[in-house]
Design a protein around this motif. Structure first.
Motif, PDB file in Angstrom:
ATOM      1  N   ASP A 159       0.841  -1.197   0.000  1.00  0.00           N
ATOM      2  CA  ASP A 159       0.000   0.000   0.000  1.00  0.00           C
ATOM      3  C   ASP A 159       0.874   1.244   0.000  1.00  0.00           C
ATOM      4  O   ASP A 159       1.957   1.257   0.587  1.00  0.00           O
ATOM      5  CB  ASP A 159      -0.899   0.016   1.235  1.00  0.00           C
ATOM      6  CG  ASP A 159      -2.035  -0.994   1.134  1.00  0.00           C
ATOM      7  OD1 ASP A 159      -2.028  -1.786   0.174  1.00  0.00           O
ATOM      8  OD2 ASP A 159      -2.909  -0.999   2.009  1.00  0.00           O
ATOM      9  N   LYS A 219      -3.403   1.455   8.624  1.00  0.00           N
ATOM     10  CA  LYS A 219      -2.890   0.260   7.937  1.00  0.00           C
ATOM     11  C   LYS A 219      -1.734  -0.361   8.715  1.00  0.00           C
ATOM     12  O   LYS A 219      -1.630  -1.580   8.833  1.00  0.00           O
ATOM     13  CB  LYS A 219      -2.464   0.614   6.517  1.00  0.00           C
ATOM     14  CG  LYS A 219      -3.611   0.904   5.558  1.00  0.00           C
ATOM     15  CD  LYS A 219      -3.101   1.182   4.158  1.00  0.00           C
ATOM     16  CE  LYS A 219      -4.255   1.200   3.156  1.00  0.00           C
ATOM     17  NZ  LYS A 219      -5.159   2.316   3.332  1.00  0.00           N
ATOM     18  N   GLN A 250      -4.062  -2.969  10.633  1.00  0.00           N
ATOM     19  CA  GLN A 250      -4.068  -3.987   9.579  1.00  0.00           C
ATOM     20  C   GLN A 250      -2.717  -4.671   9.412  1.00  0.00           C
ATOM     21  O   GLN A 250      -2.595  -5.612   8.629  1.00  0.00           O
ATOM     22  CB  GLN A 250      -4.502  -3.353   8.257  1.00  0.00           C
ATOM     23  CG  GLN A 250      -5.873  -2.719   8.302  1.00  0.00           C
ATOM     24  CD  GLN A 250      -6.254  -2.059   6.988  1.00  0.00           C
ATOM     25  OE1 GLN A 250      -6.032  -2.605   5.912  1.00  0.00           O
ATOM     26  NE2 GLN A 250      -6.816  -0.858   7.071  1.00  0.00           N
ATOM     27  N   LYS A 305      -0.040  -3.787   7.914  1.00  0.00           N
ATOM     28  CA  LYS A 305       0.440  -3.721   6.536  1.00  0.00           C
ATOM     29  C   LYS A 305       1.611  -2.764   6.417  1.00  0.00           C
ATOM     30  O   LYS A 305       1.582  -1.663   6.989  1.00  0.00           O
ATOM     31  CB  LYS A 305      -0.676  -3.238   5.601  1.00  0.00           C
ATOM     32  CG  LYS A 305      -1.806  -4.221   5.392  1.00  0.00           C
ATOM     33  CD  LYS A 305      -2.807  -3.646   4.388  1.00  0.00           C
ATOM     34  CE  LYS A 305      -3.919  -4.638   4.084  1.00  0.00           C
ATOM     35  NZ  LYS A 305      -4.891  -4.068   3.105  1.00  0.00           N
ATOM     36  N   CYS A 341       3.711   0.019   4.433  1.00  0.00           N
ATOM     37  CA  CYS A 341       3.225   1.113   3.584  1.00  0.00           C
ATOM     38  C   CYS A 341       4.381   1.996   3.130  1.00  0.00           C
ATOM     39  O   CYS A 341       5.408   2.099   3.814  1.00  0.00           O
ATOM     40  CB  CYS A 341       2.226   1.987   4.343  1.00  0.00           C
ATOM     41  SG  CYS A 341       0.736   1.130   4.880  1.00  0.00           S
TER      42      CYS A 341
END
Length: 527
Positions: free
Chosen positions: A125, A145, A149, A151, A153
Motif C-alpha cells: 500500500d 494500515k 491492519q 500492513k 506502507c
C-alpha cells in the motif's frame, strides 16, 4: 492547531513510541529527518536503502509495533522494494520517501524522477502527499494500515510539502471505536458443528502470534489447559515462554507425525500455502480442516471444511471455549532429531550459554537451517528472520534494527555470502554505538547453491567466495574478530565474554550440507 507536515508525522510516530528510524538521507528528505530529530526520534544512518528497510523490520519485530525508514527519491526509493517485500510477511514497515517537488515530479523536468506510485503498486500500500489539505487524512489512513491492519506502507511526500503548514482538525471529531459485545450464541453454534473426534491438532497462526494482546491471551489459556500446538514456518519468529505446548514447526518430523495422526486440524489465524508449509495437499487427505480467522483472512492453500470468522474482541471467550470442549493430541511429543550435524551442536552450545533476553537474527541459506534447528532445541530466544522470502543479506541489517531497541543482547547467525552482501552495516552499528555479536558459518562459498549443484550433478560455478583477509575487514569496521573451526572451546568462550562488538568466524568443511531428515514429507522449513 497549526503545524507542518513533517512535524505532524514526527508527532504521530512519537505518540506510537517510535524511538529510531533508519535512513539514507538525501536533499529531498532531510526536512523529515530534522523534524524527527527535533522530536527526540533518532535517525540512524544505514549502509543502503535496502538495509534501512531490513533494519526497520528488525526494529518492528522486537518492539512488536512497526519500523520506519526515511529515504530519498528515484533509485533510492526503489532500493527499498526487497525490504518491503520481506516485511510483508512479518512486521509492518513504513518507508517515507522524499520525492521531487510537486511542481516538477513526473513531468520529465527533474533528475531521479520515477513513477513511484506505479512501481509500488505491486509491492505494498502507498499514498502520496502533494497537497497540504490532504496530509492529515492520508497520514491517518497510513497509520491505520500499519497499526490495525499490520500492513507495510510507503508514504511518498513531495519535497516542497514537508515544511508546508497544515491546520489539524479537532481531535474531538475523530471517531472512537466502540466496545464489542460478545455474541456468544453465534460462535458457540459454530463450534458445536465441528467434528466430534478426539484426534484434533491445533495450528497457532501468525495473526495471533504477531498481536501482543491476542498472543498474551493465547499464552495464558495454553498454559492453563496444557494445550499442544504446532505452527507454520512463521512461528519460528516467536518463542512462547518455555514454549508450553509447543510441538514444532510445519515440515518438522515431530509436527508431520502429529498431523498424519490427526482427524481434524484447527487452523487459527494463518493463511496456509505451500511456501509456508512445504507440501500441504496431504493435510486434506481424509482429514477435516477448520479455519478460524481473527486478524487474518483466507486460506490460500486449503479449502476448509468449516470456516469461522470472529472479532478480536471475542477471542478470549472463543478460544477458551474451543480449548475446553476439544481434546488435542500431541502432549509430550518430542522434537528431537537424529543425525544432527556437528555445527548444530556447536550453535546449540553457544545459544545455551547466551542469556534468555538475547534476540537472534537469521539470514538465508544453509546457515538458516543450522541456526533454526539449534534455536528450536534451545527454545529460549526471540528469533527474527525473513520468513518464506528467504532474503539473502537480511540478517545483518536486521541485527542493526534489533540492537537499536536496547531490549537485551542481539546475535546474528549468517553465512559468509549473506554477510558480505551487507557488511557495511558493521559501520552502522559501530557509528551508532549499537551492540551485537555475529556468528559467520563460513565455507567460502554459497553453500546452498553448491549443494544444489551437487545434487543435480552440475559443475561448481559462480559459488566460490574468497576474501584475502576477513580479519582485517572486520577489524577495519571496529569489531573484534575470532576465528575457529568450532572445536576450540576457548575461542567460543572469548566470543561470549567479549564486551565489544564481536564476530566469531567458524570455518566449515565445504562438504557440510543440509538435507531433509527422514522421508520427503518430513522436510525442513522452506527457505
Amino acid at each position: 492547531m497549526e503545524t507542518t507536515i513533517a512535524k505532524y508525522i514526527a508527532d504521530v510516530l512519537s505518540a506510537h513510541n517510535i524511538e529510531k528510524v533508519f535512513t539514507i538521507p538525501g536533499s529531498s528528505c532531510i526536512s523529515m529527518n530534522n523534524a524527527l530529530n527535533d522530536k527526540g526520534i533518532l535517525p540512524v544512518l544505514s549502509g543502503s536503502e535496502e538495509s534501512a528497510t531490513h533494519a526497520a523490520h528488525g526494529y518492528a519485530a522486537i518492539t512488536e509495533s512497526f519500523g520506519c525508514a526515511v529515504v530519498s527519491r528515484g533509485p533510492a526509493a526503489t532500493n527499498t522494494i526487497t525490504g518491503l517485500v520481506t516485511a510483508s510477511e512479518g512486521y509492518p514497515v513504513l518507508v517515507m520517501v522524499g520525492d521531487n517537488a510537486s511542481t516538477v515530479r513526473q513531468r520529465n523536468m527533474a533528475t531521479q524522477d520515477l513513477p513511484l506510485e506505479k512501481i509500488f503498486d505491486g509491492v505494498c500500500d502507498h499514498a502520496t502527499i502533494v497537497n497540504p489539505a490532504d496530509a492529515e487524512a492520508i497520514i491517518t489512513d497510513i497509520m491505520d494500515k500499519l497499526i490495525n491492519q499490520k500492513k507495510s506502507c510507503v508514504l511518498i511526500v513531495a519535497s516542497d510539502m514537508w515544511d508546508k503548514t497544515i491546520l489539524l482538525k479537532n481531535s474531538d471529531k475523530q471517531s472512537k471505536k466502540e466496545g464489542h459485545e460478545l455474541n456468544s450464541e453465534s460462535y458457540l453454534t459454530s463450534l458445536r458443528e465441528l467434528p466430534g473426534t478426539d484426534r484434533n491438532v491445533l495450528l497457532m497462526g501468525s495473526g495471533i502470534l504477531n498481536n501482543l494482546k491476542l498472543r498474551t491471551i493465547a499464552e495464558e489459556i495454553i498454559k492453563k489447559y496444557d494445550v499442544p500446538f504446532v505452527v507454520s514456518t512463521r512461528g519460528l519468529g516467536y518463542a512462547f515462554p518455555q514454549r508450553v505446548g509447543w510441538v514444532g514447526i510445519m515440515a518438522e518430523p515431530a509436527t508431520n507425525s502429529l498431523l498424519y495422526e490427526a482427524e481434524h486440524i484447527i487452523i487459527l489465524d494463518e493463511p496456509l500455502e505451500t511456501a509456508t508449509t512445504g507440501a500441504i495437499s496431504y493435510l486434506q487427505d481424509g482429514r477435516k480442516i477448520t479455519n478460524i480467522s481473527v486478524n487474518l483472512s483466507g486460506q490460500s492453500g486449503l479449502t476448509p471444511d468449516y470456516d469461522i470468522q470472529i472479532q478480536p474482541e471475542e477471542f478470549a471467550a472463543f478460544f477458551e471455549f474451543l480449548i475446553k470442549q476439544t481434546r488435542f493430541i500431541g502432549k509430550g511429543l518430542s522434537k528431537e532429531n537424529s543425525n544432527t550435524p556437528q555445527i548444530e551442536y556447536i550453535l546449540e552450545k553457544i545459544l545455551n550459554k547466551l542469556p534468555g533476553n538475547y534476540s537472534v537474527c537469521l539470514d538465508s541459506g544453509q546457515n538458516f537451517f543450522w541456526g533454526a534447528h539449534a534455536l528450536m532445541k534451545t527454545n529460549k530466544h526471540r528469533v527474527v528472520y525473513s520468513y518464506t522470502q528467504a532474503t539473502m543479506g537480511f540478517g545483518l541489517p536486521a541485527l542493526v534494527g534489533v540492537s537499536s531497541t536496547d531490549s537485551g543482547g542481539s546475535l546474528l547467525i549468517c553465512g559468509d555470502g549473506g554477510f558480505l552482501m551487507a557488511s557495511e552495516e558493521l559501520a552502522t552499528m559501530y557509528s551508532a554505538g549499537f551492540r551485537g555479536k555475529i556468528i559467520i558459518l563460513n565455507n567460502n562459498m554459497l553453500g546452498m547453491i553448491h549443494q544444489t549443484q551437487k545434487i543435480k550433478k552440475l559443475s561448481k560455478l559462480a559459488v566460490d567466495i574468497r576474501i584475502h583477509d576477513l580479519k582485517k575487514v572486520v577489524e577495519g569496521y571496529g569489531w573484534d574478530y575470532i576465528s575457529t573451526d568450532g572445536n576450540d572451546e576457548s575461542a567460543i568462550q572469548r566470543f561470549l565474554a567479549s564486551e565489544n562488538n564481536c564476530i566469531l568466524n567458524i570455518q566449515l568443511n565445504q562438504n557440510e550440507s543440509v538435507y531433509p531428515r527422514g522421508s520427503t514429507s518430513e522436510r525442513l522449513p522452506t527457505v
